[in-house]
Design an enzyme around this catalytic site. Structure first.
Site, PDB file in Angstrom:
ATOM      1  CE1 TYR A  20      -3.458  -2.749   0.593  1.00 36.32           C
ATOM      2  CE2 TYR A  20      -2.141  -3.365   2.492  1.00 36.32           C
ATOM      3  CZ  TYR A  20      -3.151  -3.639   1.598  1.00 36.32           C
ATOM      4  OH  TYR A  20      -3.855  -4.803   1.716  1.00 36.32           O
ATOM      5  CE1 TYR A 148      -7.752  -6.120   2.540  1.00 32.54           C
ATOM      6  CE2 TYR A 148      -7.293  -7.987   3.974  1.00 32.54           C
ATOM      7  CZ  TYR A 148      -6.947  -7.181   2.908  1.00 32.54           C
ATOM      8  OH  TYR A 148      -5.808  -7.450   2.200  1.00 32.54           O
ATOM      9  CG  ASP A 248     -11.883 -14.024   5.534  1.00 35.13           C
ATOM     10  OD1 ASP A 248     -10.999 -14.605   6.180  1.00 35.13           O
ATOM     11  OD2 ASP A 248     -11.653 -13.110   4.715  1.00 35.13           O
ATOM     12  CE  LYS A 277      -3.829 -11.039   7.970  1.00 33.22           C
ATOM     13  NZ  LYS A 277      -5.053 -10.609   7.301  1.00 33.22           N
TER      14      LYS A 277
HETATM   15  C1  LIG Z   1      -5.344 -10.667   5.872  1.00 30.53           C
HETATM   16  C2  LIG Z   1      -6.684 -11.147   5.504  1.00 30.53           C
HETATM   17  C3  LIG Z   1      -6.906 -11.773   4.263  1.00 30.53           C
HETATM   18  C4  LIG Z   1      -5.820 -11.925   3.215  1.00 30.53           C
HETATM   19  O1  LIG Z   1      -4.778 -12.757   3.624  1.00 30.53           O
HETATM   20  P1  LIG Z   1      -3.346 -12.643   2.905  1.00 30.53           P
HETATM   21  O2  LIG Z   1      -2.568 -13.760   3.509  1.00 30.53           O
HETATM   22  O3  LIG Z   1      -2.828 -11.291   3.214  1.00 30.53           O
HETATM   23  O4  LIG Z   1      -3.569 -12.827   1.455  1.00 30.53           O
HETATM   24  C5  LIG Z   1      -8.181 -12.224   3.998  1.00 30.53           C
HETATM   25  N1  LIG Z   1      -9.188 -12.088   4.901  1.00 30.53           N
HETATM   26  C6  LIG Z   1      -8.988 -11.505   6.104  1.00 30.53           C
HETATM   27  C7  LIG Z   1     -10.132 -11.415   7.066  1.00 30.53           C
HETATM   28  C8  LIG Z   1      -7.744 -10.999   6.443  1.00 30.53           C
HETATM   29  O5  LIG Z   1      -7.566 -10.383   7.617  1.00 30.53           O
END
Ligand SMILES: *Cc1c(COP(=O)(O)O)cnc(C)c1O
Length: 430
Positions: A20, A148, A248, A277
């Site tokens: 970014y 996100y 997610d 993550k």
């Molecule tokens: C960070 C994140 C992603 C993307 O993961 P990356 O490993 O950065 O591609 C997707 N969804 C959520 C909720 C996130 O916090």
């Protein structure tokens, strides 16, 4: 500044593009030489307390002996082999472990190379599920504002249209956006809170493939905590309309909100769940998309006969081995008590920010602490203030926030929150 440090920064500025960031007028970056525990050591010898866990991931801190050993041991047999036509112990054991700690109906694990790709896979699963069922018109996703889900095109299309800057990418798939869940964490759910979502579900029922949400905490879209009953209601609505629910859990998974997964707070089972993550303890990139047997079998028994996805580094043994070690390390310890302790200290430490000039909200949930301001932060200025106070944080928008490693001791948490409050006071008087 030492000569080699100077040269490194010049080369970085000349050739490397940061997240970014502008390539031509970037903000300064700090050279890191090592990290251990919750300390990041800079090239000039300064040490910073890490309040970011490297974007939610390093929950056990850096250079953890158990995780280091998992990587080294795995290197002794193989760093990688392709996953097409081959399999190995780390991937199989990790799949079993993930299924053992997630809701029972989830039965299949599809490994990916990052969180964004886990989301892409989830979206593709949902679309292929409906085309396999002879309903190819169901291709759109319904989500809520403020979300996100990653930076690849499909994942971006379900991110908040404003903060995700959709206007810059006119070709994005056009998804459906309901209002951000208005009932904050701790508030009671009322019918009006889901009215907009229900309207969209009814109007677009024939073309929706799935509803995708971050359970309980919207992370990079605004660090916003909503009431778990909202999620439970979304599950009911998906069932009423016969739609898939994608959770997610990439940011919320592995204890961050105080429960192992965000869905646990609402007693909800999604049809598809994304993790990433913290799964690897922050060591390397890996994600996974879990799904029910219904989703897996419907796709597999459909006309295509296969699921159309397969990253080169799928199931990477190093990543799987360190993930398994990280999850086991978490489960073997008193993670819930640790997250509660972090929560208590963040609450006590950040509370003094409430009522400061320019502060509109202070909120804490699990190991996440947020100070929200009434104006966007000057990232360069506030980062410098925080680094001067010996802590590493990466504020964004109007938010100064922390999600530290769970192992952070009380003293370090106090220093972290004091630095946050102090920096906010200083910014308010600039
Ligand atoms: C960070 C994140 C992603 C993307 O993961 P990356 O490993 O950065 O591609 C997707 N969804 C959520 C909720 C996130 O916090």
């Amino acid at each position: 500044m030492a000569a080699d440090e100077h040269e490194l920064l010049a080369a970085d500025r000349a050739h490397v593009w940061h997240p970014y960031a502008s390539a031509t007028a970037p903000l300064p970056v700090l050279p890191v030489v090592s990290a251990s525990g919750v300390r990041i050591r800079l090239a000039d010898g300064r040490e910073l307390i890490d309040g970011m866990a490297s974007w939610w991931s390093a929950i056990h801190g850096y250079q953890h002996p158990v995780l280091d050993a998992a990587v080294t041991d795995q290197l002794g047999s193989m760093a990688h082999v392709m996953f097409g036509g081959l399999t190995h112990t780390p991937a199989v054991r990790l799949a079993e472990r993930l299924l053992s700690i997630t809701p029972e109906p989830l039965k299949r694990v599809f490994f990916t190379d990052s969180g964004s790709v886990a989301v892409e896979v989830a979206l593709k699963m949902a679309v292929q599920y409906w085309s396999s069922r002879g309903e190819p018109a169901r291709t759109r996703m319904l989500t809520v504002r403020g979300g996100y889900h990653g930076d690849t095109l499909g994942a971006m299309s379900v991110c908040d249209p404003q903060t995700g800057m959709h206007r810059l990418f006119p070709g994005l798939p056009q998804q459906l956006f309901a209002e951000r869940p208005a009932c904050r964490f701790g508030e009671a759910l009322e019918a009006r809170h889901t009215a907009d979502l229900e309207r969209l579900l009814t109007e677009h029922s024939h073309e929706i493939a799935a509803v995708i949400l971050e359970p309980v905490v919207q992370g990079a879209g605004g660090m916003y905590f909503y009431a778990p009953p909202y999620l439970a209601r979304v599950r009911e609505l998906c069932d009423e309309h016969g739609l898939l629910l994608i959770a997610d859990e990439i940011a919320t998974g592995f204890g961050r909100t105080g429960s192992l997964f965000g869905c646990d707070q609402a007693g909800v089972t999604p049809d598809i769940m994304c993790v990433g993550k913290a799964m690897t303890g922050g060591y390397v990139s890996m994600g996974a998309t879990l799904c029910t047997e219904d989703v897996a079998a419907t796709i597999s028994d459909g006309p295509a006969g296969v699921f159309m996805h397969g990253p080169t580094f799928m199931g990477n043994p190093l990543a799987a081995a360190v993930s398994l070690a990280s999850v086991d390390l978490l489960l073997a310890g008193p993670w819930q008590a640790e997250v509660e302790r972090v929560e208590r200290l963040l609450r006590a430490g950040l509370e003094p920010a409430r009522g400061l000039p320019g502060v509109t909200d202070v909120r804490v949930l699990g190991a996440i602490g947020v100070i929200e301001l009434d104006h966007p932060v000057d990232l360069g200025a506030i980062t410098a203030l925080l680094v001067d106070r010996g802590v590493w944080l990466r504020p964004f928008g109007r938010l100064v926030y922390t999600m530290p490693p769970y192992i952070t001791i009380d003293d370090d948490l106090d220093r972290l929150t004091a630095a946050m409050v102090g920096a906010v006071v200083t910014v308010g008087t600039l």
